[in-house]
Design an enzyme around this catalytic site. Structure first.
Site, PDB file in Angstrom:
ATOM      1  N   LEU A  54     -27.685  27.679  -3.468  1.00 20.59           N
ATOM      2  CA  LEU A  54     -27.227  28.718  -4.093  1.00 20.59           C
ATOM      3  C   LEU A  54     -28.401  28.884  -5.313  1.00 20.59           C
ATOM      4  CD1 LEU A  54     -25.085  30.958  -5.028  1.00 20.59           C
ATOM      5  CD2 LEU A  54     -24.404  29.167  -6.760  1.00 20.59           C
ATOM      6  N   TYR A  55     -29.105  28.020  -5.775  1.00 21.33           N
ATOM      7  CA  TYR A  55     -30.091  28.129  -6.656  1.00 21.33           C
ATOM      8  C   TYR A  55     -31.060  29.069  -5.852  1.00 21.33           C
ATOM      9  CZ  TYR A  55     -34.685  27.498  -8.604  1.00 21.33           C
ATOM     10  OH  TYR A  55     -35.890  27.599  -9.333  1.00 21.33           O
TER      11      TYR A  55
END
Length: 336
Positions: A156-157
């Protein structure tokens, strides 16, 4: 190098990269407004000490606000009237994005959106923002080139950083804001973050504890020394995206927008990197070999050609120099 736009707003100024970037700008005579919310993601004392060093330099001021607070951000922006924005504030960390995904959406996407809206209504000469090599995701062709697809993020980063590039491009196209998004490659060095590998390895080795070595040590990284990174960011201020492209450019055909790798293009085996640390500490690490972590990639390597064309320089500090410099800082800082 002379910075042509002396009033520079830097978000994430108390952070690892923000601190080094602000320090270099101030040493060159720029007026800098740092913005930071002193998040508790890691030791706030470290952020306070970095900021205290910046405050000793002429031309630095600080706004203790969050980039998610649109009203406070707008007031700071209007009061300061920046010529250039360097957006480094973010919720960092690949692994932590699996544990606490919501914080990444807020800091990375909402915070960046707030800044882009301000640049829309209060134009600046150049808007520069941090992205990451993690956007290359599942790509396996090395070196990573800025024109490669970045639609296969593994965390997700990485997804939030890739999203900020896309949102930035749309704003650049719609409102004409010149933008550069730079992609970092495994940054390390003095005043680093405690959640990063070199920091954790050093602390564990000195304590006689085992270090976790993922993918059984079969990892390759294009390690970038932080002072080289800060130098590249400052140099890129002058490389304002326009209509003229250079060789291998990622310049958009419909907007004054480009992405640029900041990496040396000289990848190092993780075990060799650990070896440099062992030599600098004069102590052998106890190694706990483990499988690959979720969201991670086995290798990174930057193409540095575009950075070289735009700025005339690329990161050159090898781990054999950078790792001992970090160790010296660590020992001085924690044993003083």
């Amino acid at each position: 190098m002379t910075v042509s736009a002396p009033r520079i707003l830097v978000t994430g100024s108390a952070g690892f990269i923000g601190f080094h970037t602000c320090s270099r700008l101030l040493d060159q005579g720029s007026t800098v407004l740092g913005i930071d919310n002193f998040s508790s993601y890691y030791d706030v004392t470290l952020k306070e000490k970095r900021t205290a060093l910046l405050a000793e330099k002429s031309g630095f001021s600080l706004a203790r606000i969050s980039i998610e607070d649109q009203a406070a951000l707008e007031k700071a922006w209007i009061d300061f009237k920046p010529d250039v924005v360097i957006h480094l504030a973010a919720q960092a960390g690949v692994r932590y994005s699996i544990e606490a995904p919501r914080s990444y959406v807020g800091a990375n996407i909402v915070g960046t959106f707030n800044l882009l809206e301000l640049a829309r209504h209060h134009p600046v000469r150049h808007f520069l923002a941090a992205s990451t090599s993690s956007v290359y995701g599942a790509n396996t062709h090395m070196p990573f080139e800025e024109t490669q697809r970045t639609q296969t993020p593994l965390s997700l980063y990485a997804a939030t950083k890739g999203a900020t590039e896309l949102i930035g491009h749309s704003y650049s196209h719609l409102y004409g804001t010149p933008m550069t998004f730079f992609r970092f490659f495994t940054v390390y060095g003095p005043w680093g973050r405690p959640d990063m590998a070199l920091f954790k390895f050093t602390r564990a080795i000195l304590a006689g504890e085992a270090i976790d070595v993922y993918n059984n040590g079969a990892m390759v990284r294009d390690f970038t020394y932080v002072e080289d990174l800060a130098d590249a960011i400052v140099r890129l201020i002058q490389a304002v995206p326009g209509r003229v492209a250079v060789e291998g450019d990622s310049l958009s055909p419909v907007a004054p927008f480009r992405s640029v790798n900041i990496g040396a293009g000289t990848p190092t085996q993780l075990m060799d990197y650990i070896g440099e640390l062992e030599r600098a500490l004069d102590k052998t690490a106890i190694k706990n070999f483990m499988p690959m972590q979720q969201g991670d990639v086995p290798a990174t390597e930057a193409s540095s050609a575009l950075l070289k064309h735009l700025t005339g320089a690329v990161p050159e500090t090898p781990p054999s120099v950078g790792v001992p410099a970090f160790v010296k800082w660590y020992l001085d800082h924690y044993r003083s």
